[in-house]
Design an enzyme around this catalytic site. Structure first.
Site, short mmCIF file in Angstrom:
data_model
loop_
_atom_site.label_atom_id
_atom_site.label_comp_id
_atom_site.label_asym_id
_atom_site.label_seq_id
_atom_site.Cartn_x
_atom_site.Cartn_y
_atom_site.Cartn_z
CE1 TYR A 1 -6.27 5.00 -2.45
CE2 TYR A 1 -4.71 4.44 -0.73
CZ TYR A 1 -5.96 4.29 -1.32
OH TYR A 1 -6.86 3.43 -0.80
CG HIS B 1 -11.13 0.04 -1.21
ND1 HIS B 1 -10.40 0.92 -1.96
CD2 HIS B 1 -10.54 0.05 0.01
CE1 HIS B 1 -9.43 1.45 -1.23
NE2 HIS B 1 -9.50 0.93 -0.02
CB THR C 1 -6.33 2.58 -5.33
OG1 THR C 1 -5.52 1.44 -5.00
CG2 THR C 1 -7.68 2.43 -4.66
CE LYS D 1 -6.92 -2.98 -4.32
NZ LYS D 1 -7.73 -2.15 -3.44
CB SER E 1 -0.88 0.00 1.26
OG SER E 1 -1.46 1.28 1.45
C1 LIG Z 1 -7.64 -2.50 6.57
C2 LIG Z 1 -7.65 -2.35 5.08
C3 LIG Z 1 -6.82 -1.42 4.49
C4 LIG Z 1 -6.82 -1.27 3.11
N1 LIG Z 1 -5.95 -0.39 2.55
C5 LIG Z 1 -5.90 -0.27 1.21
C6 LIG Z 1 -4.97 0.59 0.61
O1 LIG Z 1 -4.16 1.23 1.26
N2 LIG Z 1 -5.00 0.71 -0.74
C7 LIG Z 1 -5.89 0.01 -1.52
O2 LIG Z 1 -5.89 0.14 -2.74
N3 LIG Z 1 -6.76 -0.86 -0.96
C8 LIG Z 1 -6.79 -1.02 0.37
N4 LIG Z 1 -7.66 -1.90 0.94
C9 LIG Z 1 -8.49 -2.75 0.06
C10 LIG Z 1 -7.78 -4.07 -0.28
O3 LIG Z 1 -6.70 -3.83 -1.14
C11 LIG Z 1 -8.70 -5.08 -0.95
O4 LIG Z 1 -9.33 -4.48 -2.05
C12 LIG Z 1 -9.75 -5.68 -0.03
O5 LIG Z 1 -9.28 -5.77 1.29
C13 LIG Z 1 -10.14 -7.08 -0.52
O6 LIG Z 1 -11.15 -7.60 0.26
P1 LIG Z 1 -10.92 -8.67 1.45
O7 LIG Z 1 -10.42 -7.89 2.61
O8 LIG Z 1 -12.29 -9.21 1.64
O9 LIG Z 1 -9.95 -9.71 0.98
C14 LIG Z 1 -7.68 -2.06 2.31
C15 LIG Z 1 -8.50 -3.01 2.91
C16 LIG Z 1 -8.49 -3.16 4.28
C17 LIG Z 1 -9.38 -4.22 4.89
C1 LIG Z 2 -5.60 5.01 4.32
C2 LIG Z 2 -6.79 4.41 3.66
C3 LIG Z 2 -7.36 5.25 2.56
C4 LIG Z 2 -6.39 3.08 3.15
C5 LIG Z 2 -7.51 2.35 2.56
O1 LIG Z 2 -7.57 2.21 1.36
C6 LIG Z 2 -8.52 1.78 3.40
O2 LIG Z 2 -8.52 1.97 4.62
O3 LIG Z 2 -9.41 1.10 2.84
#
Ligand SMILES: Cc1cc2nc3c(=O)[nH]c(=O)nc-3n(C[C@H](O)[C@H](O)[C@H](O)COP(=O)(O)O)c2cc1C
Ligand SMILES: CC(C)CC(=O)C(=O)O
Length: 407
Positions: A145, A296, A171, A272, A111
């Site tokens: 980002y 997401h 993203t 994404k 990330s």
């Molecule tokens: C705690 C958390 C933080 C995330 N942070 C990011 C991120 O920084 N950038 C991003 O593109 N997606 C982020 N995501 C989305 C994940 O990349 C992904 O799309 C998603 O978690 C997939 O679903 P799952 O948790 O059911 O496997 C985040 C998801 C979670 C749960």
């Molecule tokens: C810092 C956040 C924007 C990271 C993210 O993508 C999330 O928390 O789902």
């Protein structure tokens, strides 16, 4: 292990254990979806609406899951999605995840908002000796980002190119942060000793705490100017993340910016957050190398389709085009992976399961999470009559519970 914890033999067990290991602030941040969390729930439920159609008598004594991602060979189509702030789960955070990815020869996306820098993360992975008894190598991609300040964005791209990341994953579903109610209630913030490590400079450490403090200062000043005394309860609470996104991330982002990123880097670009045929076609027209079908993890627009349900229209829209299609969201079991591959995904990405592994015990926990789901995939493939990924076809899966002959 704590008294109510399980010896983990599934991702569900790791999740169960994480609920009593993590501090509430972190647990809520990790587990939450946006608003009513309808999409979050549906991401998993949609997998159980699909049924498998196994083939028999096919000599499945040896199963291989090896595949390529944008030209790089990895051990498996099971990969690691980018999740921000992994040090909330374990002090080693992203380094632990990178080492586990290296051991498993799997692809990890880091990330932008990691609590370990892009350089330190990939170095931790590279320090793990490569297992030469099988083909393939670990693979690291970087999630981008796009900042309002394009110079910050470009500088970050140059850093990750130099560090050895092999693709940029932009993203595109976060012009603003989805409203995650638990984070609002908890007034979520990053503990003061952790930083958004990719945005640290000598003079200023970007921490959520400092952002929140500045914001509260502003609110206090506004209240005082309006004639209230300081110390009045904050009526409009907000997660500091939402405030950070508003201050830094560019909501004007559009297809021209994707073209701009492509024009300034030789790295392949993955978009994404695609959920429709219309956008998949636009992405292919602009020439991106990959599309990650994602909502997401149900954290942005609540009420959108589960990703496994959106996947077929995206695949149909770019059929015959030179673009790889992946998915994430709700993948928790080997049979989920098999269903996604049968529909046509080139790979799947895991978000929360990796965090539950990290919370269990750092690198070992992530290794365990990856290994559990990998073994489940291998077993599911064998039971469905598939020895290699190219044996898996759309005929291995169907919607609904009626036998296909009666649908
Ligand atoms: C705690 C958390 C933080 C995330 N942070 C990011 C991120 O920084 N950038 C991003 O593109 N997606 C982020 N995501 C989305 C994940 O990349 C992904 O799309 C998603 O978690 C997939 O679903 P799952 O948790 O059911 O496997 C985040 C998801 C979670 C749960
Ligand atoms: C810092 C956040 C924007 C990271 C993210 O993508 C999330 O928390 O789902």
């Amino acid at each position: 292990m704590r008294p109510n914890q399980l010896v983990p033999i599934s991702i569900a067990d790791l999740e169960h254990n994480a609920y009593s290991t993590l501090a509430l602030n972190a647990l809520d941040y990790y587990r939450s979806g946006a608003n009513d969390m309808q999409t979050l729930k549906d991401n998993q439920e949609a997998f159980s609406r699909l049924r498998l159609r196994p083939r028999i008598l096919r000599d499945v004594s040896k199963v291989s899951t090896e595949t390529t991602l944008l030209g790089h060979t990895v051990s498996s189509p099971i990969c690691i999605a980018p999740t921000a702030m992994q040090r909330l789960a374990n002090d080693e955070g992203e380094k632990a995840t990178a080492r586990a990815a290296a051991k498993a020869k799997k692809c990890m996306i880091l990330s932008s908002w990691s609590t370990t820098s892009a350089e330190d993360t990939i170095e931790a992975g590279k320090a793990v000796p490569v297992d030469t008894t099988s083909t393939g190598l670990p693979l690291y991609w970087f999630q981008l980002y796009v900042y309002k300040d394009r110079a910050v964005t470009e500088q970050l791209i140059r850093r990750v190119e130099t560090a050895g990341y092999k693709a940029l994953v932009i993203t595109v579903d976060t012009p603003f942060l989805g409203r995650r109610l638990a984070d609002v209630r908890n007034v979520f913030k990053l503990p003061g000793h952790m930083t958004m490590a990719n945005f640290e400079t000598k003079d200023s450490k970007v921490t959520m705490a400092t952002i929140l403090d500045k914001k509260n200062e502003g609110e206090r000043a506004a209240r005082e100017a309006a004639g209230h005394t300081s110390g009045v309860k904050i009526v409009r609470q907000e997660s500091s993340l939402a405030a950070y996104v508003v201050s830094q991330i560019d909501p004007t982002l559009n297809w021209d910016d994707i073209a701009w990123v492509r024009s300034i880097t030789k790295l392949p670009v993955v978009v994404k957050g695609v959920l429709t045929a219309e956008d998949a076609k636009l992405a292919a027209d602009i020439g991106v190398e990959g599309i990650l079908v994602s909502n997401h993890g149900g954290r942005q627009l609540d009420g959108v389709l589960a990703t496994i349900d959106a996947l077929p229209e995206v695949l149909d829209a770019v059929k015959g085009r030179n673009v790889e299609v992946y998915m994430d969201g709700g993948v928790r079991k080997g049979t989920d992976v098999l269903k996604a591959l049968a529909l046509g995904a080139k790979a799947v990405f895991l978000g929360r399961p990796i965090l539950w592994g990290l919370a269990h015990n750092g690198e070992e926990g992530v290794t365990l999470a990856l290994d559990l789901i990998q073994k489940e995939l291998e077993l599911a493939m064998a039971l469905a009559g598939c020895c290699k990924l190219s044996d898996i076809t759309r005929d291995h899966v169907q919607h609904g519970t009626f036998p296909r002959s009666r649908l």
